[in-house]
Design a protein around this motif. Structure first.
Motif, short mmCIF file in Angstrom:
data_model
loop_
_atom_site.label_atom_id
_atom_site.label_comp_id
_atom_site.label_asym_id
_atom_site.label_seq_id
_atom_site.Cartn_x
_atom_site.Cartn_y
_atom_site.Cartn_z
N ARG A 220 -26.37 -28.31 -10.71
CA ARG A 220 -25.84 -26.09 -11.31
C ARG A 220 -25.06 -26.39 -12.52
N THR A 221 -24.79 -25.22 -12.57
CA THR A 221 -24.58 -24.94 -13.44
C THR A 221 -22.89 -24.24 -14.27
N LYS A 222 -22.57 -23.68 -15.22
CA LYS A 222 -21.03 -23.41 -15.24
C LYS A 222 -21.35 -21.59 -14.96
N PHE A 223 -20.65 -21.17 -14.64
CA PHE A 223 -20.42 -19.41 -15.03
C PHE A 223 -19.35 -18.60 -15.71
N TRP A 224 -18.55 -20.15 -16.36
CA TRP A 224 -17.92 -19.67 -17.57
C TRP A 224 -17.85 -20.02 -19.38
N ALA A 225 -19.23 -21.25 -19.40
CA ALA A 225 -19.62 -21.63 -20.49
C ALA A 225 -19.33 -20.61 -21.79
N ASP A 226 -19.05 -20.79 -22.68
CA ASP A 226 -18.80 -19.77 -24.13
C ASP A 226 -19.62 -20.60 -25.04
N ASN A 227 -20.63 -19.60 -25.11
CA ASN A 227 -21.80 -19.50 -26.21
C ASN A 227 -22.66 -20.85 -26.14
N PRO A 228 -23.16 -21.15 -25.47
CA PRO A 228 -23.57 -23.03 -24.68
C PRO A 228 -24.92 -22.69 -25.50
N ARG A 229 -25.52 -24.01 -26.28
CA ARG A 229 -26.94 -24.60 -26.96
C ARG A 229 -27.13 -25.38 -26.06
N THR A 230 -26.61 -26.45 -24.90
CA THR A 230 -27.83 -27.14 -25.00
C THR A 230 -27.25 -27.70 -23.36
N TYR A 231 -28.51 -28.48 -22.56
CA TYR A 231 -27.69 -28.40 -21.58
C TYR A 231 -26.42 -28.89 -20.78
N SER A 232 -26.49 -29.44 -21.81
CA SER A 232 -25.13 -30.23 -21.41
C SER A 232 -23.80 -29.55 -21.41
N ASP A 233 -23.96 -28.16 -22.36
CA ASP A 233 -22.90 -27.21 -22.74
C ASP A 233 -22.43 -26.73 -21.21
N VAL A 234 -23.77 -26.78 -19.78
CA VAL A 234 -23.70 -25.85 -18.99
C VAL A 234 -23.68 -26.70 -17.41
N PHE A 236 -22.90 -28.61 -14.62
CA PHE A 236 -21.24 -28.51 -14.13
C PHE A 236 -21.39 -29.49 -12.76
N GLN A 237 -21.16 -30.35 -12.32
CA GLN A 237 -21.82 -30.90 -10.48
C GLN A 237 -21.39 -32.76 -10.91
N PRO A 238 -21.28 -33.43 -9.46
CA PRO A 238 -21.36 -34.98 -9.94
C PRO A 238 -21.97 -35.96 -10.65
N ASP A 239 -22.93 -34.99 -10.86
CA ASP A 239 -24.38 -35.94 -10.72
C ASP A 239 -24.87 -35.63 -12.32
N PRO A 240 -24.61 -36.60 -13.22
CA PRO A 240 -24.88 -36.79 -14.18
C PRO A 240 -26.11 -36.65 -15.14
N LEU A 241 -26.86 -35.24 -15.46
CA LEU A 241 -28.12 -35.23 -16.27
C LEU A 241 -28.69 -36.95 -17.12
N PRO A 242 -30.20 -37.17 -16.76
CA PRO A 242 -30.20 -37.72 -18.08
C PRO A 242 -30.50 -37.36 -19.73
N PRO A 243 -29.88 -38.50 -20.27
CA PRO A 243 -29.36 -38.21 -22.08
C PRO A 243 -30.37 -37.25 -22.47
N GLU A 244 -32.02 -37.79 -21.72
CA GLU A 244 -33.09 -37.27 -22.80
C GLU A 244 -32.78 -35.52 -21.68
N VAL A 245 -32.16 -34.94 -21.35
CA VAL A 245 -32.64 -33.62 -20.83
C VAL A 245 -31.32 -32.79 -21.53
N ALA A 246 -30.07 -34.03 -20.65
CA ALA A 246 -28.46 -32.90 -20.98
C ALA A 246 -29.28 -32.93 -22.69
N SER A 247 -29.64 -33.32 -23.82
CA SER A 247 -28.89 -32.80 -25.43
C SER A 247 -30.58 -31.28 -25.32
#
Length: 339
Positions: A220-234, A236-247
């Motif tokens: 799930r992703t944010k609908f309000w992110a300002d100038n996102p660059r990486t997966y971690s910027d967008v 938005f869910q209780p379950d975190p992304l694996p670090p290699e994906v978040a970056s």
């Protein structure tokens, strides 16, 4: 009477996902100064805005539904549809002949489990349940006032404007419900986006297993992110992304698919997302009021008085705790109200 107050002089209390926590809801309303008049909660100067998902999971679905519908019919509250009310309509509506399915929302083990508490609690009240299903059709998908907006999961202006043009309002009908069973259709896109939010596919071959045990290829992703660059910027869910994906950096194509919410748009309130932090705005004009009440979190409200920059000081809540006087398996509230 609450229903006679002029909008200009009225404040609003936007209340998060209830999921059958009827006792908790009553406590929160009373904490905010609502009281019963002829059996229905109301406030002399304010109106409640329910963000949807009144049903499923909790111990008092039937009581919560009656409380909310009575308030809406009295004019002391308004409500938008949640994905669980939408799911209930699909689950209880037969598909049309030739569609290749029996129900609009098939009775799979996962779908059975999600609605089981609701159906069990209405087992002895089938006509009541049918009446509530009819009532669900009257719930708008969104509320749009001059100084604020409310939608269950995501405010997508383009979808909403097209929906208003084609439907002539903010509510669905049975024809739209049937059409939405095709997720690739306009109706399917509306219901999925507004009631479940936006998502992005994980890299090829990768999946994540949520806390509910469900394996997903999307996040799930944010609908309000300002100038996102990486997966971690967008994300938005209780379950975190694996670090290699978040970056991982977003491609230009991925960035172009993201919805944005303008910084000069009126504040918008959503539920749906199972927050577990201390209540605070997500952005100066975006707030989530779902803080996992039915999972022993908080039932949260934001007290809106026309401000265009939201404040963490305007959130109020009731903590939900286990209480063996009722049942160790279900949440109810004790005197643990906090601001």
């Amino acid at each position: 009477m609450a229903g006679t107050i002029h909008t200009a002089s009225r404040g609003y209390d936007v209340i998060g996902d209830i999921h059958g926590c009827g006792n908790t809801l009553a406590m929160l309303l009373e904490q905010m100064g609502y009281s019963k008049v002829n059996g229905v909660y109301q406030h002399r100067r304010r109106q409640a805005i329910f963000i949807g998902d009144i049903i499923d999971r909790g111990p008092r679905v039937r009581e919560a539904l009656h409380l909310v519908r009575d308030m809406v019919e009295r004019g002391s509250a308004r409500i938008v549809m949640g994905n669980h009310e939408y799911n209930a309509l699909g689950y209880c509506t037969r598909a049309r002949p030739g569609s290749g399915r029996t129900w609009l929302r098939e009775h799979t083990p996962r779908h059975d489990r999600l609605i089981r508490e609701t159906l069990d609690q209405f087992e002895d009240y089938p006509q009541e349940w049918n009446d509530f299903l009819d009532w669900f059709y009257t719930l708008p998908l969104f509320i749009e006032e001059d100084d604020f907006r409310a939608v269950h999961a995501c405010w997508d202006s383009e979808l909403i404007e097209r929906f208003k043009r084609e439907q002539g309002g903010a509510c669905i009908d049975e024809e739209f419900l049937h059409a939405s069973a095709d997720i690739s259709s306009f109706a399917g896109e509306v219901m999925d986006t507004l009631l479940r939010g936006t998502d992005m596919r994980l890299p090829p071959g990768m999946t994540i297993t949520g806390r509910d045990g469900y394996v997903r290829e999307f996040f799930r992703t944010k609908f309000w992110a300002d100038n996102p660059r990486t997966y971690s910027d967008v994300v938005f869910q209780p379950d975190p992304l694996p670090p290699e994906v978040a970056s991982r950096k977003l491609t230009e194509e991925e960035r172009s698919q993201l919805i944005t919410y303008p910084s000069d748009a009126p504040p918008v309130f959503v539920g749906h997302y199972w927050m577990d932090s201390r209540p605070a705005p997500l952005k100066h004009n975006v707030a989530c009021v779902d803080f996992s009440a039915v999972k022993y979190g908080r039932l949260v409200a934001y007290r809106m008085d026309g401000e265009q920059e939201l404040s963490k000081d305007k959130f109020v809540w009731v903590n939900v705790v286990r209480d063996h006087r009722d049942s160790p398996d279900y949440p109810i509230s004790e005197d643990s109200v906090a601001r």
